[in-house]
Design a protein around this motif. Structure first.
Motif, mmCIF file in Angstrom:
data_model
loop_
_atom_site.group_PDB
_atom_site.id
_atom_site.type_symbol
_atom_site.label_atom_id
_atom_site.label_comp_id
_atom_site.label_asym_id
_atom_site.label_seq_id
_atom_site.Cartn_x
_atom_site.Cartn_y
_atom_site.Cartn_z
ATOM 1 N N LEU A 196 53.774 9.940 52.009
ATOM 2 C CA LEU A 196 53.282 10.464 53.280
ATOM 3 C C LEU A 196 51.760 10.455 53.327
ATOM 4 C CD1 LEU A 196 53.528 11.999 55.987
ATOM 5 C CD2 LEU A 196 53.739 14.111 54.646
ATOM 6 N N LEU A 197 51.128 10.919 52.258
ATOM 7 C CA LEU A 197 49.669 10.947 52.209
ATOM 8 C C LEU A 197 49.101 9.528 52.272
ATOM 9 C CD1 LEU A 197 49.253 13.638 49.412
ATOM 10 C CD2 LEU A 197 48.680 13.928 51.823
ATOM 11 N N ARG A 198 49.720 8.630 51.542
ATOM 12 C CA ARG A 198 49.259 7.235 51.496
ATOM 13 C C ARG A 198 49.342 6.587 52.885
ATOM 14 N NH1 ARG A 198 51.677 6.136 47.126
ATOM 15 N NH2 ARG A 198 53.676 5.599 48.077
ATOM 16 N N ALA A 199 50.445 6.843 53.585
ATOM 17 C CA ALA A 199 50.625 6.256 54.914
ATOM 18 C C ALA A 199 49.729 6.931 55.943
ATOM 19 C CB ALA A 199 52.091 6.369 55.327
ATOM 20 N N PRO A 205 42.791 8.496 62.583
ATOM 21 C CA PRO A 205 41.370 8.181 62.768
ATOM 22 C C PRO A 205 40.517 9.028 61.837
ATOM 23 C CG PRO A 205 42.115 9.641 64.497
ATOM 24 C CD PRO A 205 43.341 9.281 63.693
ATOM 25 N N SER A 206 39.245 8.693 61.723
ATOM 26 C CA SER A 206 38.330 9.495 60.914
ATOM 27 C C SER A 206 38.309 10.926 61.442
ATOM 28 C CB SER A 206 36.926 8.896 60.973
ATOM 29 O OG SER A 206 36.015 9.693 60.256
ATOM 30 N N PHE A 226 43.682 10.594 48.092
ATOM 31 C CA PHE A 226 44.015 9.764 49.241
ATOM 32 C C PHE A 226 42.966 9.876 50.347
ATOM 33 C CE2 PHE A 226 47.934 10.683 47.034
ATOM 34 C CZ PHE A 226 48.577 9.455 47.011
ATOM 35 N N GLY A 227 41.962 10.731 50.142
ATOM 36 C CA GLY A 227 40.900 10.886 51.133
ATOM 37 C C GLY A 227 41.018 12.104 52.014
ATOM 38 N N PHE A 228 41.925 13.031 51.674
ATOM 39 C CA PHE A 228 42.108 14.242 52.463
ATOM 40 C C PHE A 228 41.330 15.408 51.874
ATOM 41 C CE2 PHE A 228 45.949 11.965 53.786
ATOM 42 C CZ PHE A 228 45.939 12.211 55.147
ATOM 43 N N THR A 229 40.942 16.327 52.734
ATOM 44 C CA THR A 229 40.427 17.626 52.310
ATOM 45 C C THR A 229 41.263 18.698 52.999
ATOM 46 O OG1 THR A 229 38.812 17.648 54.114
ATOM 47 C CG2 THR A 229 38.060 16.824 51.975
ATOM 48 N N GLU A 230 41.469 19.822 52.323
ATOM 49 C CA GLU A 230 42.292 20.890 52.886
ATOM 50 C C GLU A 230 41.476 21.715 53.854
ATOM 51 O OE1 GLU A 230 43.976 24.892 51.165
ATOM 52 O OE2 GLU A 230 45.124 23.214 50.346
ATOM 53 N N LYS A 231 41.952 21.785 55.098
ATOM 54 C CA LYS A 231 41.263 22.571 56.113
ATOM 55 C C LYS A 231 41.749 24.011 56.134
ATOM 56 C CE LYS A 231 40.126 22.520 61.042
ATOM 57 N NZ LYS A 231 40.300 21.804 62.324
ATOM 58 N N ALA A 232 43.063 24.194 55.975
ATOM 59 C CA ALA A 232 43.639 25.531 55.995
ATOM 60 C C ALA A 232 45.010 25.497 55.356
ATOM 61 C CB ALA A 232 43.736 26.068 57.415
ATOM 62 N N SER A 233 45.438 26.654 54.840
ATOM 63 C CA SER A 233 46.761 26.762 54.237
ATOM 64 C C SER A 233 47.355 28.110 54.628
ATOM 65 C CB SER A 233 46.658 26.648 52.711
ATOM 66 O OG SER A 233 47.928 26.787 52.109
ATOM 67 N N TYR A 234 48.627 28.110 55.029
ATOM 68 C CA TYR A 234 49.303 29.334 55.461
ATOM 69 C C TYR A 234 50.646 29.445 54.762
ATOM 70 C CZ TYR A 234 45.884 28.752 59.181
ATOM 71 O OH TYR A 234 44.728 28.571 59.889
ATOM 72 N N GLU A 235 51.044 30.673 54.492
ATOM 73 C CA GLU A 235 52.324 30.899 53.811
ATOM 74 C C GLU A 235 53.279 31.615 54.744
ATOM 75 O OE1 GLU A 235 53.954 33.570 50.068
ATOM 76 O OE2 GLU A 235 51.998 32.587 49.878
#
Length: 236
Positions: A196-199, A205-206, A226-235
């Motif tokens: 999923l991350l790879r695709a 887009p940027s 893969f070029g991602f940064t975490e913007k937010a995380s919720y539980e």
């Protein structure tokens, strides 16, 4: 103006439901001590004071507007034409779509669409949903459920996350299978997340956004590669 206090509790473990009225009465009395000219009207108050108890803080403010059910209860999974136990509730699906920041007209992709729960919520707020699933039965179910919700279905296709027949989307929102109530087709959940991350990094887009769900037993790692940064995380 007349007022009433309405309390909400952040976590049910913090306070029993039976204790909420006493909290509301206590806060109401504090307002009256400070502003003795006010009147309490529990039935039809001119001002509703909303209170959130978190266990550490009491946050309060005026209720400026109220958002009603928006039809979520009428769109519960068991009310649709095709039901699958892995389908999330419509309110949660809408939350995920909202977290993506998608605007009206955006193309939104769910590459593990199942029977279309996320697609329905995206379509209802003016997005252009594209859904994909490896299961032909799921794809057929998603189309039927979209039609049931009064939405068109040209963007629901059968496909594999490793061979996406799509070039570009504005945002991606998905709940990948974990292998519990939904099949992973013999692949490990971790390998599906990596696929999923790879695709996704190729499709977005940027600055594009990927919103995904994962269980606590399967921590999400390595997304930076893969070029991602975490913007937010919720539980939940």
């Amino acid at each position: 103006k007349s007022f009433a206090v309405r309390a909400s509790i952040y976590n049910s473990k913090l306070m029993e439901k039976s204790e909420k009225p006493s909290l509301e009465r206590r806060l109401g009395s504090l307002f009256l001590e400070r502003f003795p000219h006010l009147k309490v009207d529990l039935e039809n108050p001119q001002v509703k004071v909303r209170v959130l108890y978190t266990g550490w803080h009491i946050i309060y403010g005026y209720s400026l507007c109220e958002a009603w059910d928006k039809g979520f209860s009428q769109r519960r999974p068991r009310k649709r034409r095709v039901f699958h136990p892995a389908t999330m509730q419509p309110k949660l699906a809408r939350i995920l779509v909202n977290l993506s920041g998608a605007r009206r007209g955006y193309i939104i992709l769910d590459p593990f669409c199942g029977v279309g729960g996320i697609l329905i919520e995206a379509g209802l707020i003016g997005l252009q949903p594209i859904g994909m699933d490896l299961s032909e039965w799921m794809v057929k179910g998603a189309r039927e459920n979209m039609e049931w919700a009064g939405l068109s279905t040209p963007g629901i296709i059968r496909g594999d996350i490793d061979h996406l027949p799509i070039r570009r989307v504005d945002t991606i929102v998905t709940d990948p299978p974990y292998g519990t109530s939904s099949s992973t087709a013999g692949r490990s959940p971790q390998s599906l997340y990596k696929a999923l991350l790879r695709a996704s990094i190729k499709l977005l887009p940027s600055g594009g956004c990927l919103v995904l769900v994962h269980p606590k037993t399967l921590p999400l790692k390595g997304y930076e590669e893969f070029g991602f940064t975490e913007k937010a995380s919720y539980e939940i």
